[in-house]
Structure formats: structure tokens, C-alpha cells
Design a protein around this motif. Structure first.
Motif, PDB file in Angstrom:
ATOM      1  N   LYS A  63       0.832  -1.201   0.000  1.00  0.00           N
ATOM      2  CA  LYS A  63       0.000   0.000   0.000  1.00  0.00           C
ATOM      3  C   LYS A  63       0.873   1.260   0.000  1.00  0.00           C
ATOM      4  N   LYS A  64       1.893   1.284   0.845  1.00  0.00           N
ATOM      5  CA  LYS A  64       2.779   2.443   0.937  1.00  0.00           C
ATOM      6  C   LYS A  64       3.537   2.641  -0.380  1.00  0.00           C
ATOM      7  N   VAL A  65       3.968   1.535  -0.980  1.00  0.00           N
ATOM      8  CA  VAL A  65       4.675   1.607  -2.269  1.00  0.00           C
ATOM      9  C   VAL A  65       3.754   2.193  -3.333  1.00  0.00           C
ATOM     10  N   ARG A  66       2.517   1.692  -3.400  1.00  0.00           N
ATOM     11  CA  ARG A  66       1.556   2.203  -4.397  1.00  0.00           C
ATOM     12  C   ARG A  66       1.279   3.693  -4.206  1.00  0.00           C
ATOM     13  N   GLU A  67       1.134   4.106  -2.948  1.00  0.00           N
ATOM     14  CA  GLU A  67       0.886   5.523  -2.666  1.00  0.00           C
ATOM     15  C   GLU A  67       2.034   6.392  -3.182  1.00  0.00           C
ATOM     16  N   THR A  68       3.262   5.952  -2.957  1.00  0.00           N
ATOM     17  CA  THR A  68       4.433   6.715  -3.391  1.00  0.00           C
ATOM     18  C   THR A  68       4.531   6.740  -4.908  1.00  0.00           C
ATOM     19  N   ILE A  69       4.272   5.604  -5.545  1.00  0.00           N
ATOM     20  CA  ILE A  69       4.304   5.528  -7.012  1.00  0.00           C
ATOM     21  C   ILE A  69       3.300   6.502  -7.605  1.00  0.00           C
ATOM     22  N   GLU A  70       2.098   6.525  -7.054  1.00  0.00           N
ATOM     23  CA  GLU A  70       1.062   7.424  -7.563  1.00  0.00           C
ATOM     24  C   GLU A  70       1.408   8.887  -7.304  1.00  0.00           C
ATOM     25  N   LYS A  71       1.885   9.179  -6.094  1.00  0.00           N
ATOM     26  CA  LYS A  71       2.191  10.559  -5.729  1.00  0.00           C
ATOM     27  C   LYS A  71       3.275  11.151  -6.627  1.00  0.00           C
ATOM     28  N   TYR A  72       4.275  10.340  -6.990  1.00  0.00           N
ATOM     29  CA  TYR A  72       5.408  10.839  -7.774  1.00  0.00           C
ATOM     30  C   TYR A  72       5.341  10.413  -9.245  1.00  0.00           C
ATOM     31  N   SER A  73       4.228   9.837  -9.662  1.00  0.00           N
ATOM     32  CA  SER A  73       4.005   9.434 -11.064  1.00  0.00           C
ATOM     33  C   SER A  73       5.132   8.565 -11.612  1.00  0.00           C
ATOM     34  N   ILE A  74       5.494   7.567 -10.825  1.00  0.00           N
ATOM     35  CA  ILE A  74       6.554   6.644 -11.220  1.00  0.00           C
ATOM     36  C   ILE A  74       5.958   5.591 -12.156  1.00  0.00           C
ATOM     37  N   THR A  75       6.578   5.404 -13.313  1.00  0.00           N
ATOM     38  CA  THR A  75       6.068   4.418 -14.267  1.00  0.00           C
ATOM     39  C   THR A  75       7.022   3.252 -14.482  1.00  0.00           C
ATOM     40  N   PHE A  76       8.239   3.325 -13.919  1.00  0.00           N
ATOM     41  CA  PHE A  76       9.125   2.182 -14.085  1.00  0.00           C
ATOM     42  C   PHE A  76       8.732   1.061 -13.127  1.00  0.00           C
ATOM     43  N   ARG A  77       9.187  -0.140 -13.425  1.00  0.00           N
ATOM     44  CA  ARG A  77       8.811  -1.343 -12.663  1.00  0.00           C
ATOM     45  C   ARG A  77       9.217  -1.196 -11.206  1.00  0.00           C
ATOM     46  N   MET A  78       8.366  -1.690 -10.308  1.00  0.00           N
ATOM     47  CA  MET A  78       8.622  -1.563  -8.885  1.00  0.00           C
ATOM     48  C   MET A  78       8.355  -2.887  -8.184  1.00  0.00           C
ATOM     49  N   LEU A  79       9.261  -3.266  -7.306  1.00  0.00           N
ATOM     50  CA  LEU A  79       9.067  -4.429  -6.442  1.00  0.00           C
ATOM     51  C   LEU A  79       8.983  -3.934  -5.003  1.00  0.00           C
ATOM     52  N   ALA A  80       8.122  -4.554  -4.239  1.00  0.00           N
ATOM     53  CA  ALA A  80       7.946  -4.153  -2.835  1.00  0.00           C
ATOM     54  C   ALA A  80       8.587  -5.175  -1.916  1.00  0.00           C
TER      55      ALA A  80
END
Length: 142
Positions: A63-80
Motif C-alpha cells: 500500500k505504501k509503495v503504491r501511494e508513493t508511485i502514484e504521488k510521484y508518477s513513477i512508471t518504471f517497474r517496482m518491487l515491494a
């Protein structure tokens, strides 16, 4: 739960892989990820999947990872839920000459990722392409 290696998620035509270990509470991570995002957009437009950027979040919830990705408009692949590093952010740069080659570490950046660092990722890619071109020109035809 499936365990996925960073090596498994890179596209087969990737020759340079940039992996940033980060956390949402780390202000320097956010600056570095913004620069990597700009680099990712540039690399995608210029080299397709030749330079692959990925983030590994250290110890936070999906959830925290998704929030950060959305807030900063990150589009590269992310692993939590990644492991540990001595300091955040830590960015690793790996290269390979072909999809069947092993990834080889060529750089580790501890701390902020600068614009110069991002430019060096493209230089690493161009060096790999140059090596491949030299090898193909010296390989005798059957």
C-alpha cells in the motif's frame, strides 16, 4: 506468494539494468526516483527496453509503495518488500551483452542519483552496443 528476481523481470532486450533501493520516508530517495523517472522516460523514447529501470522498496507495505508511485508518477517497474542495503538510496547498475549472458555489476551509487549518473547509464548502454558491434564485425561469416 511468488518470489520474483530482478533478473527475471528485465526485458530480454535490456542491456543495462538500473535498480534503485528506496523507502518512502527517505527524502533523497524521492529526489533520486524523480531523476530516474525522467531518465526512464528518455530511455524508453530513445532505446526502448535497452535500458531497464526498476525500483525495489525496502521493507514497506504494498500500500505504501503504491501511494508513493502514484504521488510521484513513477512508471518504471517496482518491487515491494526488498531486503537490506547499508544506506538509502542505493542504486546498482548492471550490464549484459545478450539475453543469455549473466548480468554484471558495473557501478553502485550510494546516496543521491544525480543527472550526471543518469547520463552515465546511457553511456553504459552505448558502450555495450559498441562492443557488440565490434564483435559482430570481427566474427567471420560461415
Amino acid at each position: 506468494q511468488e518470489i520474483v528476481s530482478a533478473y527475471d523481470v528485465a526485458p530480454s532486450d535490456a542491456r543495462v539494468m538500473v535498480i534503485i533501493a528506496w523507502a518512502s520516508w527517505c527524502p533523497v530517495c524521492k529526489v533520486s526516483m524523480s531523476r530516474l523517472q525522467a531518465g526512464h522516460e528518455y530511455f524508453q523514447a530513445k532505446s526502448g527496453d535497452g535500458i531497464f529501470v526498476m525500483g525495489i522498496n525496502i521493507g514497506e507495505s504494498d500500500k505504501k509503495v503504491r501511494e508513493t508511485i502514484e504521488k510521484y508518477s513513477i512508471t518504471f517497474r517496482m518491487l515491494a518488500g526488498g531486503g537490506q542495503v547499508s544506506k538509502l538510496p542505493t542504486t546498482f547498475v548492471l550490464v549484459r551483452r545478450s539475453p543469455t549472458d549473466e548480468w554484471e555489476g558495473v557501478d553502485q551509487i550510494v546516496g543521491e542519483v544525480t543527472s550526471q549518473n543518469v547520463a552515465s547509464f546511457e553511456n553504459a548502454y552505448l558502450q555495450v552496443l559498441e562492443i557488440l558491434q565490434q564483435e559482430s564485425s570481427t566474427t567471420p561469416s560461415p
